[in-house]
Design an enzyme around this catalytic site. Structure first.
Site, mmCIF file in Angstrom:
data_model
loop_
_atom_site.group_PDB
_atom_site.id
_atom_site.type_symbol
_atom_site.label_atom_id
_atom_site.label_comp_id
_atom_site.label_asym_id
_atom_site.label_seq_id
_atom_site.Cartn_x
_atom_site.Cartn_y
_atom_site.Cartn_z
ATOM 1 N N PRO A 1 0.810 -1.216 0.000
ATOM 2 C CG PRO A 1 -0.597 -1.484 1.800
ATOM 3 C CD PRO A 1 0.682 -1.970 1.229
ATOM 4 C CD GLU A 2 4.034 3.182 -3.610
ATOM 5 O OE1 GLU A 2 4.011 4.337 -4.056
ATOM 6 O OE2 GLU A 2 4.743 2.295 -4.088
#
Length: 269
Positions: A2-3
DNA sequence: CTCCTATCCTGCGAGC
DNA sequence: TGCTCGCAGGATAGGA
């Protein structure tokens, strides 16, 4: 992995799932061993608490209650989902809602965290963070200033959370490709015009990824289980040895700061 | 001060 | 087929 777009997507997914009237009945910690130990007082202090709203800062996801704020960071492999009688191996924290549903945090690699802080006080993990990439505060003048006289590779600089938050390994590679700048270029050698374009491309690639519902890489899924689609739009990330979509030159993979960095030797100078 | 490296963790895929 | 091993990487501490 996840960014920012993925965390934003999870936040939106959770808003949909929770609605506006969700109340936390109790919190059950199954396994406190995350990147930082889940504070043991969380179960004692958080009871019968309405969730007022969800918010996000950098890659931190917040459940805002009346007195406290729950803080969730997904690390690499963290996910939130609603139980369907399927407790799994890497489930760490359960949020039991008054309506009977159970929201569960799972994280195989345990890089994430689950903490809380008093609403009236600052959350110590946010202190050193730079501006949000999609805010006006992150602009070409700001980046220009930050890049001056720096020897560090531009890719490392834009991934430094003190400079700007939310830009991880994937979107850093993508934004540099779109800007035509090699990831290894020293920050101080970036021109003013390239700064302007880099800011534009960082914003646009993040924005487009959010519109697409994030990227499904490794274990990432939107809260609720649906996968995002942005990974299909990657121009260079994960495409080592493939032909560049613009010029057909073979995409390279160079390790920078211990991270894989994908780039086109012809398009990026 | 600036920049780099090791570390945490588990699943997965490449290679033998 | 089955095993080992290296890699994935966000954040941070500590070292050069």
């Amino acid at each position: 992995m996840p960014e920012l777009p993925e965390v934003e997507t999870v936040k939106r997914g959770l808003e949909e799932i929770l609605g506006t009237k969700a109340v936390i009945k109790k919190i059950k910690v199954l396994n406190p061993k995350l990147r930082f130990p889940v504070p043991s007082e969380v179960s004692k202090l958080i009871k019968n608490a309405p969730i007022q709203k969800l918010s996000r800062r950098a890659k931190y996801l917040f459940f805002e209650l009346d007195k406290y704020v729950l803080s969730s960071h997904l690390g690499m492999t963290g996910t939130w989902r609603i139980y369907a009688d399927d407790r799994k191996k890497h489930d760490h924290v359960e949020i039991h809602l008054e309506d009977g549903r159970v929201l569960v945090y799972a994280d195989p690699r345990k890089f994430g965290l689950f903490e809380f802080f008093k609403k009236s006080e600052d959350y110590h993990r946010l202190g050193h963070l730079g501006p949000e990439p999609l805010s006006d505060e992150f602009n070409s003048e700001y980046l220009w200033e930050k890049t001056r006289k720096k020897q560090v590779a531009i890719k490392n600089l834009i991934m430094n959370q003190e400079i700007v938050v939310g830009v991880g390994n994937i979107y850093a590679s993508e934004a540099l490709f779109l800007t035509g700048v090699r990831p290894t270029r020293k920050s101080g050698k970036i021109t003013k015009k390239e700064c302007e374009e880099l800011v534009i491309h960082i914003k646009s690639v993040l924005d487009k990824a959010i519109q697409a519902g994030g990227s499904t890489i490794s274990d990432f899924k939107k809260a609720g289980g649906d996968a995002g689609y942005f990974q299909h739009s990657f121009k260079v990330y994960g495409r080592e040895k493939e032909a560049c979509s613009v010029c057909s030159t073979t995409i390279k993979n160079t390790t920078i700061g211990g991270r894989s960095s994908f780039w086109c030797p012809s398009c990026q100078k």
